[in-house]
Write an enzyme that holds these catalytic residues in place. Sequence first.
Site, PDB file in Angstrom:
ATOM      1  N   SER A 180       0.831  -1.197   0.000  1.00  0.00           N
ATOM      2  CA  SER A 180       0.000   0.000   0.000  1.00  0.00           C
ATOM      3  C   SER A 180       0.875   1.259   0.000  1.00  0.00           C
ATOM      4  O   SER A 180       1.712   1.412  -0.893  1.00  0.00           O
ATOM      5  CB  SER A 180      -0.968  -0.035   1.186  1.00  0.00           C
TER       6      SER A 180
ATOM      7  N   ASP B 299      -9.337  -4.400  -5.579  1.00  0.00           N
ATOM      8  CA  ASP B 299      -8.881  -3.522  -4.500  1.00  0.00           C
ATOM      9  C   ASP B 299      -9.700  -2.228  -4.514  1.00  0.00           C
ATOM     10  O   ASP B 299      -9.614  -1.455  -5.469  1.00  0.00           O
ATOM     11  CB  ASP B 299      -7.393  -3.215  -4.678  1.00  0.00           C
TER      12      ASP B 299
ATOM     13  N   HIS C 155      -7.904  -5.208  -0.860  1.00  0.00           N
ATOM     14  CA  HIS C 155      -6.698  -4.550  -0.339  1.00  0.00           C
ATOM     15  C   HIS C 155      -6.097  -5.430   0.752  1.00  0.00           C
ATOM     16  O   HIS C 155      -6.254  -5.158   1.954  1.00  0.00           O
ATOM     17  CB  HIS C 155      -7.039  -3.149   0.170  1.00  0.00           C
TER      18      HIS C 155
END
Length: 190
Positions: free
Chosen positions: A73, A129, A161
């Site tokens: 991320s 995601d 995610h």
Amino acid sequence: MNRPAAIEKEGPKLNAHLIEFRNENARLTTFDELAQAHDQPGILRSRDYFNSLIKDEVKKGIPSSRILLGGFSQGGAMSLFAGITCPDKLAGIVGLSSYLLMEGKVKEYVPEENPNKETPIFMGHGDSDPLVKYEWGVATAEILKKWGWSVDLKTYKGLQHSADPKEIDDLEVYIQQRLPPLGDEGASKA
């Protein structure tokens, strides 16, 4: 749980910042909008910190070519940025569920000799995601390839995610290729 005092002190502030980022990110719908939202001074400070950690390891005797930068991320986005702009040759660069920071300006920060131009980049991204959109990962890989980097973007069907066992297996293969064992120097000779 025993945590360092700095984490205890900064924890609520960091959590509030993360929630603010997530809420702000949820409103962003395009890669261009994401690029406009970047905190350039903060990104550059983080990049400098990454570089200082690399320099510290080199001073301890670890060649930079045995150091791999990677993250998930925001950590992956920072690793991509710091990796391609690093003044030292790295073993590898990894961005999982990530995107390119400062896309319109990042090339300004790539060293002239570009020591990581030949460093393969591994990216993994779930196609479902909702936070760091899959399209952002694809756009990042395309941009980096257009600029001449070798990027292996792996797509994980249905992954949101998060990480996936297949993604971790693919990452393990990449790491083994980029950081092969140094040998059996410590083994006794029979």
